[in-house]
Design a protein around this motif. Structure first.
Motif, mmCIF file in Angstrom:
data_model
loop_
_atom_site.group_PDB
_atom_site.id
_atom_site.type_symbol
_atom_site.label_atom_id
_atom_site.label_comp_id
_atom_site.label_asym_id
_atom_site.label_seq_id
_atom_site.Cartn_x
_atom_site.Cartn_y
_atom_site.Cartn_z
ATOM 1 N N ALA A 64 0.838 -1.202 0.000
ATOM 2 C CA ALA A 64 0.000 0.000 0.000
ATOM 3 C C ALA A 64 0.872 1.250 0.000
ATOM 4 N N TYR A 65 1.967 1.207 0.733
ATOM 5 C CA TYR A 65 2.897 2.333 0.797
ATOM 6 C C TYR A 65 3.461 2.640 -0.597
ATOM 7 N N LYS A 66 3.816 1.600 -1.306
ATOM 8 C CA LYS A 66 4.342 1.793 -2.662
ATOM 9 C C LYS A 66 3.289 2.427 -3.564
ATOM 10 N N ARG A 67 2.040 1.935 -3.458
ATOM 11 C CA ARG A 67 0.964 2.480 -4.298
ATOM 12 C C ARG A 67 0.690 3.946 -3.958
ATOM 13 N N GLN A 68 0.654 4.273 -2.662
ATOM 14 C CA GLN A 68 0.379 5.645 -2.266
ATOM 15 C C GLN A 68 1.509 6.570 -2.720
ATOM 16 N N SER A 69 2.748 6.101 -2.614
ATOM 17 C CA SER A 69 3.888 6.917 -3.051
ATOM 18 C C SER A 69 3.800 7.212 -4.538
ATOM 19 N N THR A 118 -9.635 25.137 -14.274
ATOM 20 C CA THR A 118 -8.258 24.801 -13.907
ATOM 21 C C THR A 118 -8.015 25.028 -12.415
ATOM 22 N N GLN A 119 -8.582 26.113 -11.888
ATOM 23 C CA GLN A 119 -8.445 26.379 -10.457
ATOM 24 C C GLN A 119 -9.113 25.275 -9.632
ATOM 25 N N GLU A 120 -10.282 24.812 -10.072
ATOM 26 C CA GLU A 120 -10.981 23.730 -9.368
ATOM 27 C C GLU A 120 -10.177 22.437 -9.441
ATOM 28 N N ASP A 121 -9.581 22.172 -10.620
ATOM 29 C CA ASP A 121 -8.746 20.977 -10.767
ATOM 30 C C ASP A 121 -7.561 21.037 -9.812
ATOM 31 N N LEU A 122 -6.951 22.200 -9.745
ATOM 32 C CA LEU A 122 -5.783 22.365 -8.885
ATOM 33 C C LEU A 122 -6.159 22.130 -7.421
ATOM 34 N N LYS A 123 -7.309 22.643 -7.019
ATOM 35 C CA LYS A 123 -7.778 22.445 -5.650
ATOM 36 C C LYS A 123 -8.026 20.965 -5.369
ATOM 37 N N GLN A 124 -8.648 20.255 -6.352
ATOM 38 C CA GLN A 124 -8.928 18.833 -6.174
ATOM 39 C C GLN A 124 -7.643 18.017 -6.104
ATOM 40 N N TYR A 125 -6.670 18.361 -6.953
ATOM 41 C CA TYR A 125 -5.380 17.669 -6.909
ATOM 42 C C TYR A 125 -4.737 17.838 -5.532
ATOM 43 N N ALA A 126 -4.811 19.045 -5.003
ATOM 44 C CA ALA A 126 -4.208 19.304 -3.694
ATOM 45 C C ALA A 126 -4.905 18.497 -2.607
ATOM 46 N N GLU A 127 -6.238 18.431 -2.660
ATOM 47 C CA GLU A 127 -6.988 17.656 -1.665
ATOM 48 C C GLU A 127 -6.671 16.171 -1.784
ATOM 49 N N ASP A 128 -6.586 15.683 -3.030
ATOM 50 C CA ASP A 128 -6.246 14.269 -3.242
ATOM 51 C C ASP A 128 -4.847 13.970 -2.718
ATOM 52 N N ALA A 129 -3.913 14.852 -3.012
ATOM 53 C CA ALA A 129 -2.536 14.645 -2.550
ATOM 54 C C ALA A 129 -2.480 14.630 -1.026
ATOM 55 N N SER A 130 -3.246 15.519 -0.397
ATOM 56 C CA SER A 130 -3.279 15.548 1.062
ATOM 57 C C SER A 130 -3.834 14.246 1.623
ATOM 58 N N GLN A 166 -3.803 11.331 0.149
ATOM 59 C CA GLN A 166 -2.837 10.262 -0.106
ATOM 60 C C GLN A 166 -1.674 10.335 0.881
ATOM 61 N N ARG A 167 -1.283 11.534 1.250
ATOM 62 C CA ARG A 167 -0.204 11.677 2.235
ATOM 63 C C ARG A 167 -0.644 11.126 3.590
ATOM 64 N N ASN A 168 -1.899 11.369 3.948
ATOM 65 C CA ASN A 168 -2.420 10.822 5.210
ATOM 66 C C ASN A 168 -2.440 9.295 5.168
ATOM 67 N N LYS A 169 -2.865 8.731 4.028
ATOM 68 C CA LYS A 169 -2.876 7.280 3.879
ATOM 69 C C LYS A 169 -1.448 6.735 3.955
ATOM 70 N N LEU A 170 -0.528 7.473 3.366
ATOM 71 C CA LEU A 170 0.869 7.045 3.382
ATOM 72 C C LEU A 170 1.377 6.967 4.821
ATOM 73 N N GLU A 171 1.020 7.949 5.634
ATOM 74 C CA GLU A 171 1.432 7.930 7.029
ATOM 75 C C GLU A 171 0.763 6.781 7.782
#
Length: 360
Positions: free
Chosen positions: A80-85, A161-173, A175-180
């Motif tokens: 799972a760590y590899k997938r999240q990374s 584009t602004q909405e996409d950027l916001k969604q990417y940031a939320e998704d990345a956040s 995924q970072r929580n899942k990674l932890e």
């Protein structure tokens, strides 16, 4: 101000406002949650006064079984760590691309706004309003309409584009929580594995040479009795499946690993755990399968024992905590447990949960 001038002026102001809002926005990542409590330490049920080899064997079996369960949890968390990374890396690239696109759109919006304020505050396309030439008036009206449409499209694209950027940031956040979470799960599993193995080693070290020999004899006798009972059902008379081409390659790979040590979490090339051996064998055969024994049990096709063929995987114990590869003639190739090496054993020496086929 004339009606035509008001429309163009309002459009220009809208573009500038959107560009300003976009420029002021940013992305942020949430911090990981609290670390879960570490697993409680275990203790041996064998006292110094109760070193009966039979009781010791049962305790060791339990310790190594628990270590195998923890190893599966560790391996699952590692995958799972590899997938999240990988997902975070992909999102990071998408964020950079969106930021670059947004910068280009803001530049275009600024250029459009500046163009509309040239020549005394009137855009070139609106100067037809001051012309007495009917044809110039009509040409100018068409140009103004096209400009308004282009500006409207630019605003829509910037907003998207602004909405996409916001969604990417939320998704990345997220995924970072899942990674932890995966990191903490791995750490807890690693600690439990080491506790189980350390206690097993400590328990074995308390045995005298005579008792150690007796313990090894008891293990061999138990495995032999279980295998004899399994063969006594006449099951081999029903098992006559032939290995597939990929199954043969998987068995060849597993056979080549005989004698290599068991190491929890290892998947070669110098050491293996049980599912590390089976997953790498099938990867070498050109057919990747899940990493852990529990995932192999859940995701691969189940087949009846009487239908199994070399290359199939036999899953053991009620919790699918061990896996081995069927090699034919009632034998398996397995990475048994810490302190042992990849070896050939009887397929019925352990409680069989079921059989799965990777290349069904």
């Amino acid at each position: 101000m004339r009606p035509g001038e008001r429309g163009i002026f309002a459009t220009a102001v809208t573009v500038i406002c959107v560009a300003t809002v976009v420029a002021a926005s940013g992305t942020a990542f949430t911090s990981p949650g609290p670390t879960p409590a570490s697993p409680a330490p275990i203790s041996s049920a064998i006292s110094p006064q109760n070193m009966d080899p039979g009781a010791v064997r049962k305790k060791l079996d339990q310790l190594y079984h628990d270590a195998a369960v923890a190893t599966d949890a560790y391996n699952a968390a590692q995958e799972a760590y590899k997938r999240q990374s990988a997902r975070i890396d992909a999102l990071s690239k998408e964020i950079v691309q969106a930021q670059q696109k947004l910068a280009g759109l803001k530049n275009a919006a600024g250029a459009a706004a500046r163009a509309q304020y040239r020549t005394g505050g009137l855009p070139p396309t609106a100067q037809f309003l001051f012309s007495d030439d009917p044809q110039q008036f009509l040409d100018g009206a068409g140009a103004m309409l096209q400009g308004q449409r282009a500006t409207s499209k630019l605003i829509v694209e910037m907003t998207r584009t602004q909405e996409d950027l916001k969604q990417y940031a939320e998704d990345a956040s997220a995924q970072r929580n899942k990674l932890e979470d995966d990191r903490r799960t791995k750490a807890a599993a690693r600690k439990k594995i080491q506790q189980q193995i350390d206690e097993a080693k400590k328990l074995e070290s308390r045995l005298e040479k005579r008792e150690q020999d007796r313990l090894a004899q008891l293990e061999q006798e138990a495995a032999r009795r279980a295998q004899t009972a399994w063969l006594g059902t006449g099951i081999l008379k029903e098992i006559d499946g032939k290995a597939s081409a990929q199954g043969k390659l998987a068995v060849q790979f597993a056979t080549a690993q005989l004698g290599k040590p068991y190491v929890w979490g290892a998947e070669g090339p110098d050491s293996f755990d049980c599912s590390g051996l089976t997953s790498q064998a099938w990867a070498a055969a050109g057919h990747p399968i899940p990493r852990t024994s529990q995932e192999q049990w859940k995701e691969l096709r189940h087949v009846d024992i009487k239908d199994m063929r070399p290359g199939d995987l036999i899953i053991y114990f009620h919790d699918a905590s061990h896996v081995a590869m069927y090699a034919g003639d009632g034998q398996i190739i397995q990475a048994p447990r810490p302190g042992r090496t990849v070896t050939v054993s009887g397929a019925g020496a352990m409680p069989i949960l079921g059989v799965v086929r990777p290349d069904a």
